[in-house]
Design a protein around this motif. Structure first.
Motif, PDB file in Angstrom:
ATOM      1  N   ASN A   4       0.825  -1.217   0.000  1.00 11.62           N
ATOM      2  CA  ASN A   4       0.000   0.000   0.000  1.00 11.62           C
ATOM      3  C   ASN A   4       0.855   1.261   0.000  1.00 11.62           C
ATOM      4  OD1 ASN A   4      -2.425  -1.422   0.002  1.00 11.62           O
ATOM      5  ND2 ASN A   4      -2.491  -1.563   2.234  1.00 11.62           N
ATOM      6  N   ILE A   5       1.903   1.268   0.817  1.00 11.22           N
ATOM      7  CA  ILE A   5       2.796   2.434   0.859  1.00 11.22           C
ATOM      8  C   ILE A   5       3.489   2.599  -0.490  1.00 11.22           C
ATOM      9  CG2 ILE A   5       4.904   3.385   1.895  1.00 11.22           C
ATOM     10  CD1 ILE A   5       4.065   2.028   4.518  1.00 11.22           C
ATOM     11  N   TYR A   6       3.921   1.473  -1.072  1.00 10.54           N
ATOM     12  CA  TYR A   6       4.606   1.525  -2.366  1.00 10.54           C
ATOM     13  C   TYR A   6       3.692   2.126  -3.437  1.00 10.54           C
ATOM     14  CZ  TYR A   6       7.101   0.096  -6.563  1.00 10.54           C
ATOM     15  OH  TYR A   6       7.759   0.102  -7.764  1.00 10.54           O
ATOM     16  N   ILE A   7       2.484   1.595  -3.554  1.00  6.47           N
ATOM     17  CA  ILE A   7       1.558   2.056  -4.593  1.00  6.47           C
ATOM     18  C   ILE A   7       1.182   3.523  -4.389  1.00  6.47           C
ATOM     19  CG2 ILE A   7      -0.794   1.770  -5.517  1.00  6.47           C
ATOM     20  CD1 ILE A   7      -0.445  -1.267  -4.865  1.00  6.47           C
ATOM     21  N   ASP A   8       0.902   3.893  -3.134  1.00  2.00           N
ATOM     22  CA  ASP A   8       0.538   5.283  -2.834  1.00  2.00           C
ATOM     23  C   ASP A   8       1.669   6.238  -3.200  1.00  2.00           C
ATOM     24  OD1 ASP A   8      -1.315   7.224  -1.649  1.00  2.00           O
ATOM     25  OD2 ASP A   8       0.228   7.426  -0.100  1.00  2.00           O
ATOM     26  N   SER A   9       2.902   5.845  -2.907  1.00  6.92           N
ATOM     27  CA  SER A   9       4.059   6.694  -3.228  1.00  6.92           C
ATOM     28  C   SER A   9       4.231   6.846  -4.728  1.00  6.92           C
ATOM     29  CB  SER A   9       5.330   6.096  -2.612  1.00  6.92           C
ATOM     30  OG  SER A   9       5.236   6.023  -1.214  1.00  6.92           O
TER      31      SER A   9
END
Length: 341
Positions: free
Chosen positions: A238-243
């Motif tokens: 989730n953090i990867y995609i959001d970034s």
């Protein structure tokens, strides 16, 4: 976002791995391949690999993978015995393990399979039967790994609760020594500790890591290396995609000191059959120190020196990580900086 990382150099290998990329639909995989070719200079003879589980290998999928541009398959078989697969909690069964090879060789010449040894249920006879099954299908490359138990995994918890047997290091060592002899007798080259290949079937991709070449990793938890720095992406999806959606590459980076680079070279080169080149750094002092540090291992029959190269013997390969760590140079500058901070 990462198109300039390799600075226009030819891409020699592409590897879809880590996790199970074969779960992606073939249209999505084809789209990714097309994007890679549109952004980077991909060598006409590039090795392009996809990791897959046996239960994902069906005629329709494998045809589409070949059409998309893949020319090498890596199949995570682990064992051909039903009892072993159940114990390892694998999704496929023994019938699918063998059928996956039969299907794969219809479409691909360059195939590697993963096998695991040193499990509590695996006798030497069954370990030999696993290897013989690969020989019978003329698989040109095998990656064989000793089972490791990672903290926090279901297997780790089961062992702690004594619901299953623990790993026996002596048994693992014995099965690794047997493996090396069987592979040599069958004409395979033991070119890296866990990897065996028939002539011309070494993994170009994995070899690039051991040779210290640049690489670019895309996706959560992927690592990159450009000679000067090492970079790794966050592992949280989730953090990867959001970034990424915000135009940010979510990664950490470290600048490698000269001593760190040498130590990495020691670790990787000792894993290969070419060994550690004592002239690699062009610094006589480093070569002198490594030669001196290696003498105790040479005297114990764990290492040999051959034409200015240090190489592990079969018995030495059982202790590769420990020997490499013992040969590491002391990074005084880095230690001083950490002490000041």
């Amino acid at each position: 976002m990462r198109k300039d990382y390799l600075k226009g150099e030819d891409v020699e290998t592409v590897y879809f791995g880590g996790g199970t990329p074969s779960l992606l639909d073939t249209a999505g995989i084809s789209q990714l391949i097309e994007k890679i070719f549109s952004i980077f200079k991909v060598n006409a003879k590039a090795e392009i690999t996809i990791e897959t589980n046996p239960d994902d290998i069906i005629n329709e999928k494998i045809k589409e993978w070949k059409k998309a541009g893949f020319n090498r398959l890596s199949i995570g078989i682990q064992s051909f015995f039903e009892e072993d697969l159940r114990w390892m909690n694998r999704a496929h069964d023994s019938e699918q393990a063998e059928k996956s090879m039969q299907t794969a060789i219809k479409y691909f010449d360059n195939i590697t399979i993963d096998l695991i040894y040193g499990t509590p249920l695996l006798t030497n006879e069954r370990w030999k039967a696993n290897i013989d099954k690969a020989f019978a299908h003329n698989i040109p490359h095998l990656s064989c790994y000793a089972l490791t138990v990672e903290p926090g995994t279901p297997l780790f918890k089961m062992i702690r609760k004594e619901k299953t047997s623990d790993i026996d290091p002596d048994k693992q060592s014995e099965q690794f020594l047997l493996l090396m002899q069987w592979m040599e007798d069958a004409g395979y080259e033991h070119y890296e500790i866990s990897n065996f290949a028939k002539p011309a079937f070494r993994s170009k991709h994995n070899s690039s890591y051991w040779q210290g070449k640049k690489y670019l990793g895309i996706g959560p938890a992927a690592h990159s290396f450009d000679y000067l720095t090492r970079q790794w992406n966050v592992s949280n999806n989730n953090i990867y995609i959001d970034s990424i959606n915000k135009g940010i590459i979510p990664c950490e980076k470290e600048i490698l000191t000269p001593v760190q680079k040498i130590n990495e070279y020691i670790m990787t080169s000792l894993r290969t059959n070419e060994g550690l080149d004592l002239k690699h750094t062009n610094e006589e002092a480093v070569g002198f120190e490594l030669r001196a540090s290696s003498q105790k291992f040479i005297e114990k029959g764990l290492m040999i020196e051959e034409q200015d190269h240090l190489k592990l013997t079969r018995e030495g390969k059982l202790l590769a990580d420990g020997i490499a760590a013992d040969l590491f140079l002391f990074d005084q500058d880095k230690m001083m900086k950490e002490a000041k901070s």
